[in-house]
Scaffold this motif. Structure first.
Motif, mmCIF file in Angstrom:
data_model
loop_
_atom_site.group_PDB
_atom_site.id
_atom_site.type_symbol
_atom_site.label_atom_id
_atom_site.label_comp_id
_atom_site.label_asym_id
_atom_site.label_seq_id
_atom_site.Cartn_x
_atom_site.Cartn_y
_atom_site.Cartn_z
ATOM 1 N N ASP A 133 0.808 -1.220 0.000
ATOM 2 C CA ASP A 133 0.000 0.000 0.000
ATOM 3 C C ASP A 133 0.841 1.271 0.000
ATOM 4 O OD1 ASP A 133 -2.071 -1.765 0.282
ATOM 5 O OD2 ASP A 133 -2.783 -0.986 2.194
ATOM 6 N N ASN A 175 -7.245 6.439 -0.724
ATOM 7 C CA ASN A 175 -6.095 5.792 -1.336
ATOM 8 C C ASN A 175 -6.607 4.714 -2.277
ATOM 9 O OD1 ASN A 175 -3.604 4.697 -1.945
ATOM 10 N ND2 ASN A 175 -3.497 3.504 -0.064
ATOM 11 N N VAL A 181 -3.933 0.345 -3.197
ATOM 12 C CA VAL A 181 -3.930 -0.610 -2.095
ATOM 13 C C VAL A 181 -3.459 -1.967 -2.598
ATOM 14 C CG1 VAL A 181 -5.751 0.571 -0.799
ATOM 15 C CG2 VAL A 181 -6.360 -1.183 -2.478
#
Length: 115
Positions: A42, A88, A91
């Motif tokens: 990540d 985000n 990932v």
């Protein structure tokens, strides 16, 4: 300044071909390849593995589309200021499209992929 030997954009071919041509025309990059890849760690400790490779590429060799990493944007809607938070998207397990420049030093993470 565009040289007389700058590549031309034909607009023909599939999406990978079109994107590669656009990068070549806009960035004068005479080489390079598009690859599919998978995120193996990540963001912010991002690493990815190209489908054609067996080792991970660490974040020091990656340049990412800023729309894929967490960020906020302040907008004005009908005179009201609002903040939008984007999550985000890089990932572990996410599929991405990357451009590998001719010199094979850096990878450019362009977009999420469904393939």
């Amino acid at each position: 300044m565009r040289g007389t030997f700058a590549p031309k954009y034909s607009g023909e071919g599939g999406p990978f071909t079109k994107l590669r041509e656009a990068i070549q025309v806009l960035g004068y990059n005479v080489g390079g390849r598009m690859h599919g890849a998978i995120v193996t760690s990540d963001y912010p400790n991002l690493s990815i593995r190209l489908d054609v490779d067996t080792i991970d590429t660490p974040n020091v060799f990656l340049t990412c589309n800023p729309q894929l990493i967490p960020h906020t944007e302040t907008v004005n809607i009908n005179g009201q200021e609002a903040t939008i938070e984007y999550p985000n998207r890089l990932v572990k397990g996410a599929r991405v499209l990357v451009f590998e420049a001719e010199h094979q030093q850096d990878l450019y993470v362009l977009a999420l992929s469904d393939k």
